[in-house]
Design a protein around this motif. Structure first.
Motif, PDB file in Angstrom:
ATOM      1  N   VAL A 284      -0.109  -5.853   0.861  1.00 38.35           N
ATOM      2  CA  VAL A 284       0.556  -6.454  -0.299  1.00 38.35           C
ATOM      3  C   VAL A 284       0.163  -5.710  -1.578  1.00 38.35           C
ATOM      4  O   VAL A 284       1.022  -5.343  -2.392  1.00 38.35           O
TER       5      VAL A 284
ATOM      6  N   PRO B 149       9.925  -5.905   5.325  1.00 37.57           N
ATOM      7  CA  PRO B 149       9.422  -7.011   4.516  1.00 37.57           C
ATOM      8  C   PRO B 149      10.573  -7.805   3.892  1.00 37.57           C
ATOM      9  O   PRO B 149      11.606  -7.223   3.542  1.00 37.57           O
TER      10      PRO B 149
ATOM     11  N   CYS C 216      10.104 -12.924  -1.689  1.00 34.66           N
ATOM     12  CA  CYS C 216       8.747 -12.693  -2.196  1.00 34.66           C
ATOM     13  C   CYS C 216       8.586 -13.214  -3.625  1.00 34.66           C
ATOM     14  O   CYS C 216       9.407 -12.911  -4.496  1.00 34.66           O
TER      15      CYS C 216
ATOM     16  N   ALA D 257       8.376 -10.259  -6.259  1.00 36.48           N
ATOM     17  CA  ALA D 257       9.323  -9.146  -6.066  1.00 36.48           C
ATOM     18  C   ALA D 257       9.668  -8.452  -7.380  1.00 36.48           C
ATOM     19  O   ALA D 257       9.768  -7.231  -7.438  1.00 36.48           O
TER      20      ALA D 257
ATOM     21  N   CYS E 117       7.073  -5.982  -8.320  1.00 37.78           N
ATOM     22  CA  CYS E 117       6.583  -5.080  -7.265  1.00 37.78           C
ATOM     23  C   CYS E 117       7.058  -3.647  -7.497  1.00 37.78           C
ATOM     24  O   CYS E 117       8.244  -3.363  -7.472  1.00 37.78           O
TER      25      CYS E 117
ATOM     26  N   ARG F  39       8.525  -1.860  -4.074  1.00 40.63           N
ATOM     27  CA  ARG F  39       9.526  -2.609  -3.325  1.00 40.63           C
ATOM     28  C   ARG F  39      10.621  -1.736  -2.714  1.00 40.63           C
ATOM     29  O   ARG F  39      11.028  -1.941  -1.578  1.00 40.63           O
TER      30      ARG F  39
ATOM     31  N   ALA G   3       9.085   0.034   0.400  1.00 40.01           N
ATOM     32  CA  ALA G   3       7.901  -0.733   0.774  1.00 40.01           C
ATOM     33  C   ALA G   3       7.184  -0.193   2.009  1.00 40.01           C
ATOM     34  O   ALA G   3       5.951  -0.138   2.049  1.00 40.01           O
TER      35      ALA G   3
HETATM   36 FE1  SF4 Z   1       5.901  -6.802  -0.390  1.00 43.67          FE
HETATM   37 FE2  SF4 Z   1       6.721  -6.001  -2.792  1.00 43.67          FE
HETATM   38 FE3  SF4 Z   1       8.508  -6.722  -0.960  1.00 43.67          FE
HETATM   39 FE4  SF4 Z   1       6.920  -8.537  -2.096  1.00 43.67          FE
HETATM   40  S1  SF4 Z   1       8.489  -7.321  -3.083  1.00 43.67           S
HETATM   41  S2  SF4 Z   1       7.430  -8.376   0.081  1.00 43.67           S
HETATM   42  S3  SF4 Z   1       5.016  -7.371  -2.338  1.00 43.67           S
HETATM   43  S4  SF4 Z   1       7.121  -4.982  -0.849  1.00 43.67           S
END
Ligand code: SF4
Length: 346
Positions: A151, A202, A207, A210, A213, A216, A219
């Protein structure tokens, strides 16, 4: 992209946990009174290198049969080992017993309530100590397991490969960890990694962080793993052709690896090229290996007689063996020549 500070992110992650926490037999619901350290410790030891699904039944059996640390400390070794059968990594079971006995005999049946104290117990490393301190004692401890690493590296798009990224991950997790509900936060991050920020595909759409992130869009690239340099293997032949105290050398083609350098004749290193008629090979002398930047080469070194195929090679020359050190052979051919000279009487 929004710039979100740790408190905002922390609150979002905790709120997500409050609504979505996994129900696990060793867990208190979010915000509930702290979990019995015995149960936290038991689950964390069992979960080392083992999945949640595999641990559940073992945890139920152990805690039913030995409901507290004193009961486990008084158990027969053979019974504990038999109950552990199938869970693997049996050193954990031996440490479990040793730890239970130390807690029962030296700590009055109470687990130490600090990370330092916990780390002095058998089988409890930094991660397990932090997890127990946070989840069972409400201590502010920074808990980083594989889920949390995933994460954090995605959230902050950490390009440093693991394991070198661990200190950086620890600092970022520290900044996110709240003073209160540190145990819930640790479990919230673990759940996020296990159920949303999964290794493959993912569910970013679900999330809670998100929008903040940074990793993302790609990911699955995180956490970056150190590339394992697997070099392709190539093979070739180097011929040792001797006459009147001299050895036949050729000049390699100008283009390509070791271009223009003197070398022993042979076939090229993709296994194609000039192959000697079998009757001209007198004796195999052995092999040498050499690692180039992009591949690893194994050369069969063989003594043979000259022939029309050799005479046709680029700039073939007879070089005095006692002055071979002056020929400027590249290392791989110097190795082959050394081997051939050591076997001259073979
Ligand atoms: Fe993982 Fe980022 Fe996707 Fe959330 S937004 S699930 S932290 S990759």
């Amino acid at each position: 992209m929004h710039v979100e500070t740790p408190p905002l992110l922390t609150n979002k992650i905790l709120a997500h946990y409050d609504a979505n926490a996994r129900v696990l037999p060793w867990r208190s619901p979010p915000g509930a009174p702290l979990t019995d350290p015995y149960r936290v410790w038991m689950s964390e030891v069992m979960l080392q290198q083992t999945t949640v699904a595999a641990v559940k039944a073992y945890f139920e059996r152990f805690t039913t049969r030995w409901p507290d640390v004193r009961a486990l400390a008084a158990a027969d070794d053979a019974d504990v080992m038999a109950e552990w059968a199938g869970l693997g990594y049996y050193a954990r079971a031996r440490n479990l017993l040793a730890c239970a006995r130390m807690v029962a005999n030296e700590h009055g049946g109470l687990f130490p309530d600090s990370e330092e104290g916990l780390r002095r117990l058998p089988g409890i490393g930094p991660y397990t100590a932090a997890a127990i301190a946070a989840i069972a004692f409400g201590r502010r401890a920074v808990v980083v397991d594989g889920n949390v690493e995933r994460v954090i590296t995605r959230l902050y798009a950490i390009e440093t490969p693991l394991p070198a990224a661990k200190p950086e991950i620890g600092v970022l997790m520290d900044a996110l960890t709240p003073d209160v509900r540190a145990g819930d936060f640790a479990q919230a991050m673990m759940d996020l990694g296990a159920t949303v920020c999964t290794p493959r595909n993912p569910a970013c759409i679900l999330c809670p962080v998100a929008e903040a992130c940074k990793g993302r869009t790609e990911a699955e690239r995180y956490p970056v793993k150190r590339a394992k340099p697997v070099k392709p293997e190539r093979a070739g032949v180097a011929w040792w052709i001797e006459r009147d105290g001299a050895v036949l050398l050729v000049r390699r083609p100008d283009k390509g690896l070791l271009g223009g350098m003197r070398a022993l004749p042979g076939c090229d290193w993709r296994g194609t090229g000039v192959a000697p008629a079998s009757e001209t090979v007198v004796r195999s002398l052995g092999q040498v290996t050499h690692v180039f930047t992009h591949f690893r080469l194994t050369l069969d070194v063989a003594r043979r007689t000259s022939g029309p195929d050799i005479e046709a090679m680029t700039e073939a020359m007879w070089w005095p063996i006692d002055r071979l050190h002056e020929a400027g052979l590249p290392t791989v051919f110097a190795k082959a020549a050394k081997l051939a000279m050591s076997r001259r009487d073979a």
